[in-house]
Design a protein around this motif. Structure first.
Motif, PDB file in Angstrom:
ATOM      1  N   ILE A  87     -16.784  -4.321  65.725  1.00 11.84           N
ATOM      2  CA  ILE A  87     -15.591  -3.484  65.771  1.00 11.84           C
ATOM      3  C   ILE A  87     -15.803  -2.323  66.734  1.00 11.84           C
ATOM      4  N   ASP A  88     -14.706  -1.729  67.179  1.00  9.92           N
ATOM      5  CA  ASP A  88     -14.737  -0.593  68.093  1.00  9.92           C
ATOM      6  C   ASP A  88     -13.809   0.494  67.560  1.00  9.92           C
ATOM      7  N   GLY A  89     -13.735   1.580  68.327  1.00 10.48           N
ATOM      8  CA  GLY A  89     -12.753   2.621  68.046  1.00 10.48           C
ATOM      9  C   GLY A  89     -13.041   3.431  66.799  1.00 10.48           C
ATOM     10  N   LYS A  90     -11.942   3.927  66.186  1.00  7.06           N
ATOM     11  CA  LYS A  90     -12.069   4.835  65.048  1.00  7.06           C
ATOM     12  C   LYS A  90     -12.746   4.163  63.854  1.00  7.06           C
ATOM     13  N   LYS A  91     -12.451   2.875  63.644  1.00  9.15           N
ATOM     14  CA  LYS A  91     -13.088   2.164  62.538  1.00  9.15           C
ATOM     15  C   LYS A  91     -14.599   2.112  62.717  1.00  9.15           C
ATOM     16  N   HIS A  92     -15.030   1.860  63.954  1.00  6.00           N
ATOM     17  CA  HIS A  92     -16.465   1.806  64.216  1.00  6.00           C
ATOM     18  C   HIS A  92     -17.121   3.161  63.990  1.00  6.00           C
ATOM     19  N   ILE A  93     -16.499   4.219  64.512  1.00 10.83           N
ATOM     20  CA  ILE A  93     -17.067   5.561  64.366  1.00 10.83           C
ATOM     21  C   ILE A  93     -17.131   5.955  62.902  1.00 10.83           C
ATOM     22  N   ASP A  94     -16.097   5.620  62.140  1.00 11.35           N
ATOM     23  CA  ASP A  94     -16.045   5.951  60.715  1.00 11.35           C
ATOM     24  C   ASP A  94     -17.166   5.244  59.953  1.00 11.35           C
ATOM     25  N   ARG A  95     -17.315   3.965  60.223  1.00 10.30           N
ATOM     26  CA  ARG A  95     -18.338   3.213  59.491  1.00 10.30           C
ATOM     27  C   ARG A  95     -19.744   3.554  60.000  1.00 10.30           C
ATOM     28  N   LYS A  96     -19.853   3.879  61.298  1.00  9.76           N
ATOM     29  CA  LYS A  96     -21.164   4.248  61.833  1.00  9.76           C
ATOM     30  C   LYS A  96     -21.672   5.534  61.181  1.00  9.76           C
ATOM     31  N   ALA A  97     -20.741   6.427  60.833  1.00  4.40           N
ATOM     32  CA  ALA A  97     -21.139   7.657  60.144  1.00  4.40           C
ATOM     33  C   ALA A  97     -21.791   7.342  58.802  1.00  4.40           C
ATOM     34  N   LEU A  98     -21.341   6.271  58.152  1.00  8.49           N
ATOM     35  CA  LEU A  98     -21.955   5.848  56.895  1.00  8.49           C
ATOM     36  C   LEU A  98     -23.403   5.424  57.138  1.00  8.49           C
ATOM     37  N   PHE A  99     -23.625   4.622  58.173  1.00  6.34           N
ATOM     38  CA  PHE A  99     -24.988   4.207  58.497  1.00  6.34           C
ATOM     39  C   PHE A  99     -25.862   5.415  58.818  1.00  6.34           C
ATOM     40  N   MET A 100     -25.326   6.314  59.635  1.00  3.18           N
ATOM     41  CA  MET A 100     -26.118   7.469  60.055  1.00  3.18           C
ATOM     42  C   MET A 100     -26.413   8.417  58.898  1.00  3.18           C
ATOM     43  N   SER A 101     -25.555   8.418  57.873  1.00  6.65           N
ATOM     44  CA  SER A 101     -25.784   9.298  56.719  1.00  6.65           C
ATOM     45  C   SER A 101     -27.056   8.928  55.957  1.00  6.65           C
ATOM     46  N   LEU A 102     -27.543   7.701  56.177  1.00  9.19           N
ATOM     47  CA  LEU A 102     -28.773   7.265  55.513  1.00  9.19           C
ATOM     48  C   LEU A 102     -30.024   7.790  56.213  1.00  9.19           C
TER      49      LEU A 102
END
Length: 422
Positions: A87-102
């Motif tokens: 995925i790209d765009g806002k959905k990707h950035i939103d979900r990537k923040a979840l990964f980075m929160s770990l």
């Protein structure tokens, strides 16, 4: 602007698979160009770019799209349908923040301690074995590290099966050319792991199991997107797997690392004596040895790049291996030299074994820090905590084969714990 030079052929996938990691470099040298066009994966045209400038362009979200460009086989086996990689765009950035929160200091410290502890605990087992295949041994051990770190329940009797399924999935790159007899096996392996993790997501949401807050299982099960919706349980299982599957793939780097230590004995002594050397060694293993060959994308707009025009809608491929062996970026790139990282500036566009660009907005692997930590602790263990013999074997790393391996897996024998009994 000049037109793209081309590697002629209706579909060069078979040629690519035969030449492996060297295909892109071979064509650039033959065509005397830094960027060229080839047709692969059913005759689709791709402009192949390399180097720091190529990576900077490839990870510019305004001009390059990643969504929908991964080969179907790779999605179905390695990443999973609907995974963050697709995925790209806002959905990707939103979900990537979840990964980075770990990637908290506590979680990073914990994976370091897990790696150190589990290798030490594994010493007696390896001492009892006539021969230890490091490729195989490390994938089992790293499955223990990854599942424990992620907070998922992995009974000891299931670890071997989970490790085998993960290895089958990670190996799916070799199915890009022609018929792949292991494709169904890879899909079946993914389905088993997805089923297992989805059940844990659902049981966590029901309150029947209680992973610690801050673990991947807890955070993914309770996460809501920017619209306030929880993730679909199947997608949640897929991306939960993507938090620790890359950890397990480090087994390739582990076998490469022991090969590098064997070929360059001075590095073992430096790992033992120099505090930061294990970090530099780990980074050089990631740069030097073959891992991800290339990454696909598509031009959103007309792109002027190094004197040629890449039209909107045209496929793009970033040459990952070629970038990390680019002599304009790395002095003597075909020499194994950890000292090169003493003055490295940390650029997100030259050392890209797990993708490049920004962690938060691009597709760069969120687990890259963990990869380095695990490699540091694993190399320290084999340099400092045990001795072993390296029997005669095939230590070839075939760059004409994707994915890359030490041919033998790197076999050691006569493992002995180092104990100061004075």
């Amino acid at each position: 602007m000049a037109s793209l030079k081309r590697d002629k052929g209706l579909d060069n996938t078979l040629k690519l698979m035969k030449q492996g990691y060297l295909y892109t470099t071979n064509q650039r040298n033959r065509l005397d160009t830094t960027v060229f066009e080839t047709k692969v994966l059913g005759g689709k045209p791709f402009a192949v770019v390399t180097g720091k400038e190529g990576a900077e362009m490839f990870y510019n979200n305004d001009v390059v799209q990643r969504e929908g460009m991964l080969p179907k086989r790779i999605v179905n086996t390695l990443f999973g349908k609907g995974a963050i990689h697709t995925i790209d765009g806002k959905k990707h950035i939103d979900r990537k923040a979840l990964f980075m929160s770990l990637m908290t200091e506590g979680n990073l410290d914990y994976v370091r301690e897990l790696t150190r502890t589990l290798w030490r605990a594994n010493t007696q087992r390896m001492e009892s074995m006539d021969q230890v295949n490091i490729y195989r041994e490390s994938i089992v051990l790293l499955t223990k590290v990854g599942t424990r770190w992620a907070g998922v329940q992995a009974p000891p009797e299931d670890i071997e099966r989970i490790a085998t399924d993960m290895d089958i999935m990670i190996d799916s790159f070799k199915g890009l050319g022609g018929a792949f007899k292991g494709y169904k096996e890879s899909k079946a392996a993914r389905r088993r792991v997805e089923d297992w993790l989805e059940e844990q997501i659902l049981e966590t949401r029901k309150g029947n199991i209680h992973p610690p807050e801050g673990t991947a299982l807890y955070e993914f099960a309770h996460w809501e997107d920017y619209l306030g919706n929880p993730m679909d349980s199947r997608n949640c299982a897929i991306d939960l797997m993507n938090t620790f599957r890359p950890l397990i793939a480090i087994n390739r780097f582990v076998s490469f690392g022991l090969l590098a230590m064997h070929d360059n004995p001075i590095t073992r002594e430096k790992i033992k004596s120099e505090p930061d050397y294990a970090y530099k060694f780990a980074q050089e293993v990631r740069r030097f040895y073959p891992f991800v060959p290339f990454l696909p994308g598509k031009a959103k707009v007309d792109i002027d790049f190094q004197g040629v025009t890449i039209p909107a809608g045209h496929g793009l491929a970033l040459d990952v291996y070629g970038t990390m062996h680019d002599e304009t970026l790395w002095e003597d790139p075909n020499e194994f030299r950890p000292e090169r990282f003493e003055d490295w500036d940390g650029s997100p566009f030259d050392l890209i074994p797990q993708g490049g660009g920004d962690y938060w907005t691009n597709h760069r692997c969120a687990g890259e820090w963990i990869t380095v930590i695990i490699m540091e602790e694993t190399m320290k263990y084999f340099a400092e905590k045990v001795t072993y013999d390296v029997p005669e074997q095939d230590l070839t790393v075939d760059l004409n084969s994707i994915p890359g391996y030490v041919k033998s897996g790197f076999i050691i024998s006569n493992v002995q714990e180092v104990v100061d009994r004075k």
